[in-house]
Design a protein around this motif. Structure first.
Motif, PDB file in Angstrom:
ATOM      1  N   UNK A 131     -32.804 -43.312   6.849  1.00  0.00           N
ATOM      2  CA  UNK A 131     -32.485 -44.631   6.542  1.00  0.00           C
ATOM      3  C   UNK A 131     -31.271 -44.587   5.528  1.00  0.00           C
ATOM      4  N   UNK A 132     -31.454 -43.706   4.432  1.00  0.00           N
ATOM      5  CA  UNK A 132     -30.576 -43.421   3.428  1.00  0.00           C
ATOM      6  C   UNK A 132     -29.137 -43.287   4.063  1.00  0.00           C
ATOM      7  N   UNK A 133     -29.025 -42.494   5.108  1.00  0.00           N
ATOM      8  CA  UNK A 133     -27.701 -42.322   5.896  1.00  0.00           C
ATOM      9  C   UNK A 133     -27.318 -43.415   6.356  1.00  0.00           C
ATOM     10  N   UNK A 134     -28.221 -43.976   7.354  1.00  0.00           N
ATOM     11  CA  UNK A 134     -27.798 -45.180   7.990  1.00  0.00           C
ATOM     12  C   UNK A 134     -27.085 -46.203   6.988  1.00  0.00           C
ATOM     13  N   UNK A 135     -28.058 -46.515   5.851  1.00  0.00           N
ATOM     14  CA  UNK A 135     -27.311 -47.371   4.903  1.00  0.00           C
ATOM     15  C   UNK A 135     -26.093 -47.192   4.517  1.00  0.00           C
ATOM     16  N   UNK A 136     -25.825 -45.845   4.080  1.00  0.00           N
ATOM     17  CA  UNK A 136     -24.589 -45.300   3.831  1.00  0.00           C
ATOM     18  C   UNK A 136     -23.262 -45.433   4.817  1.00  0.00           C
ATOM     19  N   UNK A 137     -23.733 -45.549   6.086  1.00  0.00           N
ATOM     20  CA  UNK A 137     -22.886 -45.384   7.038  1.00  0.00           C
ATOM     21  C   UNK A 137     -22.410 -47.084   6.813  1.00  0.00           C
ATOM     22  N   UNK A 138     -23.294 -47.861   6.933  1.00  0.00           N
ATOM     23  CA  UNK A 138     -23.155 -49.218   7.109  1.00  0.00           C
ATOM     24  C   UNK A 138     -21.924 -49.611   5.652  1.00  0.00           C
ATOM     25  N   UNK A 139     -22.369 -49.145   4.741  1.00  0.00           N
ATOM     26  CA  UNK A 139     -21.575 -49.335   3.343  1.00  0.00           C
ATOM     27  C   UNK A 139     -20.190 -48.824   3.504  1.00  0.00           C
ATOM     28  N   UNK A 140     -19.955 -47.778   4.108  1.00  0.00           N
ATOM     29  CA  UNK A 140     -18.629 -47.290   4.601  1.00  0.00           C
ATOM     30  C   UNK A 140     -17.851 -46.549   3.531  1.00  0.00           C
ATOM     31  N   UNK A 141     -18.713 -45.682   2.361  1.00  0.00           N
ATOM     32  CA  UNK A 141     -17.796 -45.000   1.457  1.00  0.00           C
ATOM     33  C   UNK A 141     -17.211 -43.725   1.977  1.00  0.00           C
ATOM     34  N   UNK A 172     -31.932 -31.258   5.449  1.00  0.00           N
ATOM     35  CA  UNK A 172     -31.619 -31.166   6.705  1.00  0.00           C
ATOM     36  C   UNK A 172     -31.602 -32.412   7.556  1.00  0.00           C
ATOM     37  N   UNK A 173     -32.694 -33.342   7.395  1.00  0.00           N
ATOM     38  CA  UNK A 173     -32.701 -34.426   8.041  1.00  0.00           C
ATOM     39  C   UNK A 173     -31.446 -35.287   8.087  1.00  0.00           C
ATOM     40  N   UNK A 174     -31.230 -35.465   6.477  1.00  0.00           N
ATOM     41  CA  UNK A 174     -29.941 -36.137   6.385  1.00  0.00           C
ATOM     42  C   UNK A 174     -28.573 -35.686   7.046  1.00  0.00           C
ATOM     43  N   UNK A 175     -28.610 -34.569   7.202  1.00  0.00           N
ATOM     44  CA  UNK A 175     -27.465 -33.738   7.974  1.00  0.00           C
ATOM     45  C   UNK A 175     -27.459 -33.920   9.408  1.00  0.00           C
ATOM     46  N   UNK A 176     -28.649 -33.959  10.093  1.00  0.00           N
ATOM     47  CA  UNK A 176     -28.989 -34.167  11.477  1.00  0.00           C
ATOM     48  C   UNK A 176     -28.666 -35.594  11.972  1.00  0.00           C
TER      49      UNK A 176
END
Ligand code: PRF
Ligand code: ZN
Length: 377
Positions: A131-141, A172-176
Motif C-alpha cells: 500500500x505504501x508503494x500504491x499510495x506513492x504511485x497515486x501521489x506521483x512523485x 523486496x515486496x516494494x520492488x515487486x
C-alpha cells in the motif's frame, strides 16, 4: 510529463566526494543535492516560486501526511502532486513508515505492515509495503521510497536486527509491487539500508538492499539519537557497500557540518527540516555558526545579518529589522528567516559542488569546519 526516465550520472569525484546529476521526468537536479522539506505539500511559509529562486531543484514531501490529508485520491484526481502544489520540478516522497512510527500512535507492527493511529484525529490506519508503494504511485512523485522500519532505541541489538530483516522483506515486496505496476518508467524507487549503529548489520543490510536493482539507495535509521561519531562511521561504512553508479541519499540529515562531512563520505542527496524549523524559532545560519536573532546584540545592527549572503532577506533588510519582526510576532519574520536559512544551505551545496568539480573539496571542508561552530543539540 515527458518520457525522460530516471537516471544518475556521476560527473566527477574528489576523494570519496561525488559530483553528479539526476534526471527525472520533471527535469534535472545537481548533486550533492539538498531537498527542502514540503511535508504537507508546502515548504512552510514560502511559495514554490520563492523556493525555486533560492536554488532548490528538488523538494521532498511525505506520503504519510498526504495520505491522511487531503488523501491520495484527492492528490491523484487533482492531477498529481506537481500540479496540486504548483511545483514543476522533481519531487521525492518518503513512504510513510518512518512518519507513522514517529508521529502516529503505533498499534501493531508485524511482517505484513503496521497499524497506527492518525496524529490528526486518532483514526486507525494500516500501511503495508504494497500500500505504501500504491499510495506513492497515486501521489506521483518522481522518486518514491521503500517502506522500511527505523528503530529509534539503538539500545537493543535484537530489535535492530529484527527491524532490519523486516525492512529487507519489505524492500523486496516494494520492488515487486513497483515492477508489476508499470510505473517503474515514470517513478524511480529507492531502497533503504537500516541496521542501527551495529557495523555488521549495516554491512549485511547494504549487501542485501543493493542485491535488489533499485534506482538509488538511501541510508535510513541515522540522526535518530546516536552520536555524531556513530552517524559518521555508519555513513562511511554503508557508502563503501553501495554501487558507484546509483545516487545515495542520507535521510533526514542535516546540519551544515553534517552535510559537509557526509558529502566527504560520498553521499549525494539530503533532506532536513532543520533550516526551516529553526528559522521559525529565529535561529539563523551564518558562516561562523547559528545565531538567535532575538539576541540583544542585533537590536542596533543596521546592517544585514550576514553581509556575505545573497538572499532576499539579507539583500533588503537589516538584522535589527529581522529581530524586530520576531519580537513583534510578525509573520514576515519566520518567512525571511526561512528564506535566509534555505539559501544558506543551498549555497553551501552549490559551493561543495564547485569544490568537488575543481578537486579542492578537502580544503573547502577543512576551511568550512574551521570557521563554522556547530550548535550542540
Ligand atoms: N526511513 C525513512 N524515512 C526517514 C528515515 C528513515 O530511517 C529517517 C532517519 N533519519 C528520516 N526519514 N523512510
Ligand atoms: Zn541571507
Amino acid at each position: 510529463m515527458t518520457d525522460r526516465r530516471f537516471g544518475f550520472q556521476l560527473l566527477s569525484t574528489d576523494g570519496t566526494a561525488r559530483r553528479g546529476q539526476i534526471t527525472t521526468p520533471h527535469g534535472e537536479a545537481q548533486t550533492p543535492l539538498f531537498m527542502p522539506v514540503a511535508t504537507q505539500a508546502t515548504v512552510k511559509g514560502l511559495t514554490f516560486d520563492e523556493v525555486r529562486c533560492l536554488g532548490a531543484e528538488t523538494v521532498l514531501s511525505n506520503a504519510y501526511h498526504l495520505y491522511l490529508r487531503p488523501g491520495v485520491e484527492r492528490v491523484r484526481d487533482a492531477g498529481g502532486l506537481h500540479r496540486f502544489m504548483g511545483w514543476g520540478g522533481p519531487i521525492l516522497t518518503d513512504s510513510g513508515g518512518y512518519q507513522a512510527f514517529s508521529m502516529g500512535t503505533l498499534r501493531r507492527v508485524n511482517d505484513d505492515g503496521i497499524v497506527f493511529r492518525s496524529h490528526i484525529d486518532g483514526s486507525e490506519h494500516r500501511f503495508t509495503p504494497e500500500s505504501a508503494i500504491i499510495n506513492q504511485h497515486g501521489i506521483g512523485a518522481d522518486i518514491i521510497m521503500c517502506f522500511d522500519q527505523c528503530v529509534f532505541s539503538a539500545g537493543d541489538p535484537a530489535a535492530v536486527r529484527e527491524a532490519m530483516e523486516r525492512t529487507h522483506r519489505w524492500a523486496q515486496a516494494c520492488y515487486d509491487t513497483h515492477a508489476r505496476s508499470g510505473q517503474s518508467g515514470r517513478q524511480a524507487l529507492f531502497g533503504i539500508v537500516q541496521g542501527g549503529t551495529v557495523p555488521e548489520l549495516r554491512r549485511q543490510s547494504a549487501q542485501y538492499i543493493t542485491g535488489i536493482p533499485f534506482d538509488g539507495y538511501a541510508i535510513g535509521g541515522l540522526a535518530v539519537g546516536e552520536t555524531k561519531a556513530e552517524m559518521h562511521d555508519v555513513t562511511g561504512l554503508v557508502c563503501e557497500g553501495l554501487p558507484t553508479d546509483r545516487p545515495r541519499y542520507l535521510m533526514g540529515v542535516g546540519s551544515p557540518e553534517d552535510l559537509v562531512n557526509s558529502v566527504a563520505l560520498g553521499v549525494d542527496m539530503f533532506d532536513c527540516v532543520l533550516p526551516t524549523r529553526v528559522a521559525r524559532n529565529g535561529a539563523l545560519f551564518t558562516p561562523t555558526g547559528r545565531v538567535s536573532i532575538a539576541n540583544r546584540r542585533f537590536a542596533e545592527q543596521d546592517a544585514p545579518l550576514d553581509d556575505t549572503c545573497d538572499c532576499y532577506a539579507c539583500g533588503n533588510y537589516t538584522a535589527a529589522y529581522l529581530r524586530h519582526l520576531f519580537k513583534a510576532g510578525e509573520m514576515l519574520g519566520p518567512r525571511l528567516a526561512s528564506i535566509h536559512n534555505l539559501r544558506f544551505i543551498l549555497r553551501l551545496m552549490s559551493d561543495m559542488r564547485s569544490a568537488i568539480a575543481e578537486r579542492r573539496f578537502a580544503a573547502f571542508r577543512a576551511n568550512f569546519l574551521d570557521t563554522y561552530q556547530p550548535t550542540d543539540e
